[in-house]
Scaffold this active site. Sequence first.
Site, mmCIF file in Angstrom:
data_model
loop_
_atom_site.group_PDB
_atom_site.id
_atom_site.type_symbol
_atom_site.label_atom_id
_atom_site.label_comp_id
_atom_site.label_asym_id
_atom_site.label_seq_id
_atom_site.Cartn_x
_atom_site.Cartn_y
_atom_site.Cartn_z
ATOM 1 N N SER A 271 0.851 -1.200 0.000
ATOM 2 C CA SER A 271 0.000 0.000 0.000
ATOM 3 C C SER A 271 0.881 1.243 0.000
ATOM 4 O O SER A 271 0.623 2.211 -0.727
ATOM 5 C CB SER A 271 -0.900 0.025 1.244
ATOM 6 N N ALA B 122 -4.628 -0.742 -2.536
ATOM 7 C CA ALA B 122 -3.959 -0.082 -1.407
ATOM 8 C C ALA B 122 -4.987 0.035 -0.286
ATOM 9 O O ALA B 122 -6.100 0.518 -0.506
ATOM 10 C CB ALA B 122 -3.468 1.293 -1.809
ATOM 11 N N LYS B 123 -4.614 -0.412 0.897
ATOM 12 C CA LYS B 123 -5.507 -0.241 2.053
ATOM 13 C C LYS B 123 -5.174 1.136 2.636
ATOM 14 O O LYS B 123 -4.388 1.265 3.580
ATOM 15 C CB LYS B 123 -5.296 -1.381 3.059
ATOM 16 N N ALA B 124 -5.746 2.148 2.004
ATOM 17 C CA ALA B 124 -5.424 3.533 2.349
ATOM 18 C C ALA B 124 -6.577 4.155 3.130
ATOM 19 O O ALA B 124 -7.756 3.872 2.851
ATOM 20 C CB ALA B 124 -5.172 4.329 1.077
ATOM 21 N N TYR C 250 -11.547 4.783 2.942
ATOM 22 C CA TYR C 250 -12.575 4.510 3.950
ATOM 23 C C TYR C 250 -13.577 5.655 4.074
ATOM 24 O O TYR C 250 -14.553 5.541 4.818
ATOM 25 C CB TYR C 250 -11.909 4.105 5.276
#
Length: 313
Positions: free
Chosen positions: A64, A155-157, A161
């Site tokens: 990420s 990407a866990k950005a 969220y």
Amino acid sequence: MPIQTTSKIWHNGNLIPWEDATLHVMSHVVHYGSSVFEGIRCYGQPSGSAVFRLPEHMQRLLDSAKIYRMELPFTLEELCAGVVDVIEANGVTPCYIRPIALRGYGEIGVSPKGSPVEVYIANFPWGKYIQGHGGADVCISSWSRMAPNTLPSLAKAGANYMNSQLIHMEAEVNGYQEGIALDVNGLVSEGSGENVFIVRNGVLYTPPLANSALSGITRDSVLTIARHLGMAVTEQALPRELLYIADEVFFTGTAAEVSPIRSIDRIVIGDGKPGEITKTIADEFYGIANGLKPDRFGWLTPVKVTANEPVGV
Ligand SMILES: Cc1ncc(COP(=O)(O)O)c(C=O)c1O
């Protein structure tokens, strides 16, 4: 669910008091969402505890960061050691672990180059994410997942969220526990914080990552378990209506673990009870995570902390 504090947080290689892990309001991340993070669980074992798929989670954090040109001054091994250190320092398991890398206090422009990268790892108790016995009542969201080539879904950005919040809030205000989002082409993508699986005629389906889904570690665990158990598994694009006529539907995620879905848009799935395939996969997943079945895929990293809850809870 208010956060249950612990004693220490890992910050750039050092353990600092929980209450000192603060940021200035002018930090880049506060204004522009410039963070990448992970969510990991540590489970109680018959003896000690173990982190579930620690290197895979930390590799995703590094991936990420790479997508966002964020240079983390730590190796995979150092980040994994940081997780073990903070859990052992706090002595709290079972727990949820939240590593986060962010752009800190430096410059106010959009360019992140002048803002330092800070890495934190916290751990704290966190129980069931999807409540409800016998399965969750969920809806299809009116919000779509991010379009390809906008905010990268691999990407866990933190910024992603904001989209998850829209999906989750809409579901909640309408009386559902969670929302499933479609991608911009109207194909099934994922929940606000979970991947989605369908069972129909004995075959297990999940959308491919190209449908704007996060590359879930639990998704991968379920695919691995299902293949190991000899189930027919396919990653393919799924039209919305296949959800309604599925025999079984369930969510997967670190927070959600394996969570059966009972209804979608008030249409009852199957007979409204967790299905046999969901139960078989969940049994294997929790069995491995809790150390009650052999760690046949090498998914557990031991931690020297005795669990505060009996194994299997
Ligand atoms: C949007 C989204 N999809 C899927 C998942 C499931 O991923 P994992 O199983 O790695 O927790 C998560 C949770 O991290 C998520 O936030």
